[in-house]
Design an enzyme around this catalytic site. Structure first.
Site, PDB file in Angstrom:
ATOM      1  N   CYS A 439      74.644   6.402  20.764  1.00 54.06           N
ATOM      2  CA  CYS A 439      75.581   5.421  21.328  1.00 54.06           C
ATOM      3  C   CYS A 439      75.633   5.520  22.841  1.00 54.06           C
ATOM      4  O   CYS A 439      75.283   4.594  23.557  1.00 54.06           O
ATOM      5  CB  CYS A 439      76.982   5.654  20.790  1.00 54.06           C
ATOM      6  SG  CYS A 439      77.103   5.372  19.045  1.00 54.06           S
ATOM      7  N   GLU A 441      75.305   8.941  24.647  1.00 53.24           N
ATOM      8  CA  GLU A 441      75.224  10.335  25.030  1.00 53.24           C
ATOM      9  C   GLU A 441      74.010  10.628  25.914  1.00 53.24           C
ATOM     10  O   GLU A 441      72.880  10.512  25.461  1.00 53.24           O
ATOM     11  CB  GLU A 441      75.175  11.215  23.776  1.00 53.24           C
ATOM     12  CG  GLU A 441      76.262  10.957  22.767  1.00 53.24           C
ATOM     13  CD  GLU A 441      75.851  10.020  21.628  1.00 53.24           C
ATOM     14  OE1 GLU A 441      76.056   8.793  21.760  1.00 53.24           O
ATOM     15  OE2 GLU A 441      75.334  10.509  20.623  1.00 53.24           O
TER      16      GLU A 441
END
Lengths: 838, 262
Positions: A439, A441
């Site tokens: 997502c 990171e």
């Protein structure tokens, strides 16, 4: 053209539409091939080291798993015979597979068809796995308080408990350059250096041999495709397709065994790496990373030689985008809700700076945008890196993509992420070369085992524990922080929240570390580890700490709810003394008088009774009935005045410095304690602030909160303000979010904004949109993504205006907040959308 | 007034992230009170300087609030980073900023002192000394000219147009960038002849290169009801896009750049 870079759209080949259509012809299906082969191999290797067993199983699978070349494909390699089907990975967990075998096909989130024949095979195979999985082992390693906290949904570590870890970007560029032969050679050279008398000889030599076995298996797997393509070519009557198949046969013979000599070979080699990582383990978020950086040199070389046209180059990239949507993964029913949409989160990022700090945007960066526009599919999770020297045209092209409503790309800010990673111990060069996993990171490719999605921590739950003095559903699951009604200062109350949070963080760390050890011991991944530095040199897998950088990143969510809640308590109970803590607690226990279903009412009654008993109050049938009926009862309006008071308190998301700085501090209650912990791979913990889609299902497990949120409704997503609470437009909302400390949440923050396509209309709309992103990033926000909303959403917004108070639409000569417009005007805008176009 | 930042004024709305009223991302300040009474006005609550109650969608709200320049500039500065990135700034709209010249002048001055670009949407229907007070602090003057015929102008807006045209000439001689805007209102000015008259006049103004045609819309109609007034333009339909294109050509034939919409 800008600075010699080709920035234009390149036309889509008709092949891509055919591949697209084929993708959706079959329903997603679960197949048992891998599980059967894995089990066969495991049964024959029980006396060998685990790393060897893993390598031999991988080789056995690749040697025997059915393969196919789909119609019209230019790049080949599929994990299953049918598109969007998936294999099973019983070595991580199997109980849920058995339990859900008959409901997988019909469940609401991400259903998968399973044939009766497959069910039979799965039931047979699972017999072997009892007691042998990572999940069972992890459970045995966790403390009993930890298991209790998990049972009570304070946090969930389900992701890596049930599955492989994934969440990695390997050194794709290295495979493109030297091939698996090169990696095997590196391992062999390291092996030569080992002496049988070395202390780590046994483990190191076993690991290095395992890497060599895996590399060899990958090469042979590709050669199976080469043979298949040759055979298909012989039987092919269409001369064009015949030639295509012969080229495929040639490619697969050469790569990934050797280094790629053309862009086409590089594409094929990339694809084998991508799909094979997801055949070795079922971890999701296996992210291609900086595709534009490692692919562009091959494209440019071919272009300069006149060996490729831009159109064919684009067609190959588009083919890869389709392939990224061809793979699939099944999760247990509960996890499927948290990761809804069959998503594999294969994050691919373009733009940004190189390791020397120079802008690295290139032709391929724009071709990635083109490909995403051509396919308009969720994979890859396409992202762009933005920094002060990003070309303006690149952002405009990205904004055009946003305008399609596909929800891509996500925008990332180099100016925050690079120093945040340096703060976590990355070298400046590595930090500059970051990409995004899953997502949001960030990490350095080919050097990191980041465990980025290690848990969801619901920041609202510790606050519930403050109100219940550590009791949940009648059980003392956490520390006693005292009776809230007795607390005389806000500091006392806030300290109690910090205590509850810190304690639960401790337990979450225990859970993650247990799972970590389970993976290292039961499922080390030799194939993957061969592509991560310094596994070969250290002689151990990434799962055992072989990577250069090791992190564990569990994410907290509900920052906005907690900021608003604590701020409301401070204002109403302590500063203005408009309500007492006892009144607030009663209102919360009764969901502000809004009632709830039988089950929930029962659970809550049990909890309240336990609390009363603790205080020495006698529990009678009558009392139980009274409390139960009170909780369950319909909206009596009894607590409406409290809700009204809460609604008047300023909320996060409106550029109000008081509340916003409060939110910053509340985020620290999660991010600061977490960074003090270490993981078994020799790395540290780092916090993320994002929920994937878990804010909805996990919100269902969360009672009413003092920000006025009703029980079991969704919690705020990411670091975004609570839905409908940001009522001063996008700039105010962005300003608020930027006031959080995005540097310390170095595992990523997620900010969602909603726009109507009309707000991005024309060049002027795109320019303003890009300026908004730049402005948010100037203020050190880390990530932002946009939902450019459809007419369905607008209709929903009309029916539920409170949920959409921040929605911007273009009206006539101006833009406005949708919900502030009159009904007739709203209708007009909705109808306009219906006619389509921007 | 000892300190211009303490100057008070009456506004009824602050619209942030406005991207279609002047360049870039802008904050629009809507001031209360207007000299004209245009029958098609889409902000009827802006006309009276008095603080009013308006009921729209069942919700009654107070329209108009007295604020200081200091309070407004604080709000404005919150988005300065977006103005800088986009080349945007502040737009004073209304109502009519010349209805409150002291406040408008002070607010524009405060913007300039903070390095923020300014635009005004104004009819310039006021004595020139009021305009002069503001001119040094204005970057873009978006000026409405609604009709070239003074009688018809008076019939539809309540005021003749001589003062407006005279002021237009004076503003054109100043340093500000003047852009002429024409609301295209069926039954009032939507013929090629009428638009051409305005365009020809605009072409004679020093430095004017652009004219914007703003097609009529009925989006303000609910608000008339909300104020207990009758909406006089109920039967009017918005001009078709072919019509707008035709009028645009007419403007271009006069040698001006023309865009449809703000």
């Amino acid at each position: 053209m800008s600075n010699g870079i080709y920035t234009e759209m390149i036309e889509k080949s008709p092949r891509i539409d055919k591949l697209y259509d084929a993708l959706f012809q079959a329903k997603p299906e679960v197949v048992a091939d891998r599980a059967v082969l894995l089990t066969e191999s495991y049964k024959q290797t029980e006396d060998l080291p685990m790393i060897t067993r893993r390598a031999l199983a991988f080789a056995h699978i690749l040697e025997n798993i059915p393969i196919t070349i789909r119609d019209n494909e230019l790049v080949v390699g599929s994990t299953c015979l049918k598109s969007r089907s998936c294999q099973l990975f019983p070595e991580f967990s199997f109980q849920w597979i058995l339990d859900e075998l008959d409901t997988m096909g019909t469940r609401s989130a991400d259903p998968f068809y399973v044939s009766e024949e497959t069910k039979e095979k799965i039931r047979e195979v699972c017999k072997y796995w009892k007691g042998k999985t990572t999940s069972e082992f992890a459970t045995s390693l966790m403390g009993k308080e930890t298991l209790l906290a998990i049972e009570h949904n304070i946090f969930t570590t389900g992701n890596y408990f049930y599955n492989g870890v994934g969440h990695v970007t390997v050194a794709y560029g290295k495979v493109l350059e030297v091939g698996f032969e090169g990696i095997a050679k590196e391992a062999a050279e390291e092996l030569v250096k080992c002496k049988v008398s070395d202390a780590d000889y046994v483990t190191k030599s076993a690991f290095l041999k395992a890497v060599i076995i895996c590399c060899d298996a990958a090469c042979k797997y590709a050669e199976r495709y080469s043979a298949l393509a040759t055979e298909m070519a012989q039987n092919c009557n269409d001369p064009i397709r015949k030639q295509e198949l012969l080229t495929i046969a040639q490619n697969c013979k050469r790569v990934p065994r050797k280094g790629a000599t053309s862009f086409y070979e590089a594409c094929q080699s990339f694809w084998f790496v991508q799909m094979l990582i997801q055949t070795e383990s079922n971890g999701h978020s296996v992210s291609p990373g900086r595709f534009d950086q490692y692919m562009n040199p091959y494209f440019k070389a071919d272009l300069d030689k006149g060996a490729i046209t831009r159109e064919f180059g684009q067609e190959l990239v588009d083919c890869l985008w389709i392939k990224l949507n061809d793979m699939n993964k099944i999760r247990d029913a509960a996890s499927a809700e948290g990761f809804a949409g069959y998503s594999l989160f294969q994050n691919l990022i373009a733009g940004g700076q190189d390791s020397q700090g120079l802008d690295a945007t290139n032709d391929m960066s724009y071709m990635c945008i083109n490909a995403t526009m051509h396919v308009l599919l969720p994979q890859p999770s396409f992202s762009v890196r933005v920094w002060n020297k990003s070309p303006h045209e690149f952002l405009i092209r990205a904004a055009e993509l946003t305008r399609t409503g596909v929800g891509l790309p996500a925008y990332y800010n180099d100016e925050v992420i690079i120093p945040a990673l340096v703060n976590r111990g990355l070298t400046l060069e590595d930090a500059r070369d970051y990409n995004i996993i899953g997502c949001v990171e960030p990490q350095k490719a080919g050097k990191t085992d980041g465990w980025h999605d290690a848990a969801f921590f619901n920041m609202c739950r510790p606050l519930e524990l403050v109100f219940s003095n550590g009791v949940d559903k009648g059980v003392q699951i956490s520390k006693k922080t005292g009776d809230v009604a007795e607390m005389s200062t806000f500091e006392q109350f806030y300290d109690a929240y910090k205590t509850q949070t810190s304690y639960m963080i401790e337990l979450m760390v225990n859970a993650d570390n247990a799972i970590d050890v389970a993976h290292a011991q039961r499922c080390p991944l030799p194939f993957l580890s061969g592509m991560i530095d310094n596994c070969i040199e250290k002689g151990k897998s990434a799962q055992e700490g072989g990577a250069v950088y090791n992190f564990t990143g569990p994410q907290g969510f509900g920052v906005a709810n907690m900021a608003d809640s604590l701020y409301a308590v401070k204002q109403l109970v302590f500063d203005q003394k408009k309500i007492t803590m006892a009144e607030l607690k009663e209102a919360l226990d009764n969901n502000y008088g809004y009632g709830m279903d039988d089950d929930k009412a029962q659970q809550l009654t049990v909890g309240i009774m336990a609390g009363l008993k603790e205080r020495g109050i006698e529990i009678t049938e009558k009392l139980i009935a009274e409390v139960y009926n009170n909780i369950k009862g319909q909206n009596t309006g009894k607590y409406q005045h409290i809700l009204d008071l809460i609604n008047q308190v300023p909320k996060f998301g409106n550029d109000n410095d008081d509340v916003d700085s409060f939110a910053r501090d509340v985020a620290y209650t999660y991010t600061r304690p977490l960074e003090t912990y270490k993981n078994p791979r020799g790395g540290v913990y780092q916090a993320g602030l994002y929920p994937v889609s878990a804010n909805v299902p996990l919100g269902k497990q969360t009672g009413a909160t003092p920000d006025g949120r009703l029980a079991y409704t969704p919690v705020a997503d990411g670091v975004s303000p609570s839905a409908g609470k940001d009522i001063n437009g996008p700039t105010a909302s962005a300003n608020s979010v930027s006031k959080l400390d995005h540097y310390i949440a170095s595992n990523g923050t997620l900010f969602n904004m909603k726009f109507h396509p009309s707000a991005l209309k024309g060049r002027a709309g795109l320019e303003s949109f890009v300026s908004l992103i730049r402005g948010y990033f100037d203020q050190k926000g880390s990530h932002v993504q946009f939902n450019v909303v459809s007419k369905e959403t607008l209709k929903d917004a009309q029916a539920n205006p409170d949920k959409y108070r921040g929605l911007v639409v273009r009206v006539a000569g101006y833009s406005a907040l949708f919900t502030t417009l009159s009904k007739s005007l709203q209708d007009d805008i909705i109808n306009r959308t219906e006619q389509g176009g921007f | 007034m000892e300190n211009y930042l303490d100057q008070k004024g009456r506004v009824f709305n602050v619209q942030k992230f406005s991207i279609h009223d002047g360049p870039g991302i802008r904050t629009i300040i809507f001031l209360k009170g207007c000299f004209l009474r245009c029958k098609w006005c889409c902000n009827p609550e802006s006309q009276s300087h008095e603080i009013q109650q308006m009921t729209v969608g069942g919700v009654t709200k107070t329209v108009g609030e007295d604020v200081t320049v200091r309070e407004m500039i604080e709000k404005i500065l919150k988005d300065r980073i977006y103005y800088r990135r986009s080349g945007g700034g502040v737009t004073l709209s209304g109502g009519e900023m010349l209805y409150q010249p002291e406040f408008s002048s002070a607010l524009l001055r405060a913007c300039k002192e903070n390095g923020i670009s300014t635009a005004v949407e104004s009819t310039a229907c006021a004595s020139f000394d009021k305009i002069e007070k503001c001119l040094p602090y204005i970057d873009y003057y978006l000026m409405d000219i609604k009709h070239f015929n003074s009688d018809k102008h008076k019939q539809f807006t309540g005021q003749p147009n001589e003062l407006i045209l005279e002021n237009a000439r004076k503003i054109a001689k100043s340093d500000v960038e003047l852009i002429i805007r024409v609301p295209v209102i069926p039954t009032f000015n939507d013929t090629v002849e009428e638009i051409t008259d305005i365009a020809k006049f605009a072409k004679t103004l020093d430095g004017v290169k652009e004219l914007h045609l703003l097609p009529y819309h009925a989006f303000g109609s609910d608000k008339y009801k909300g104020l207990g007034r009758k909406y006089l333009m109920e039967d009017i339909v918005a001009p078709a896009s072919e019509k707008m294109e035709q009028l645009k050509s007419a403007v271009e034939n006069c040698g001006l750049k023309c865009q449809i919409g703000g």
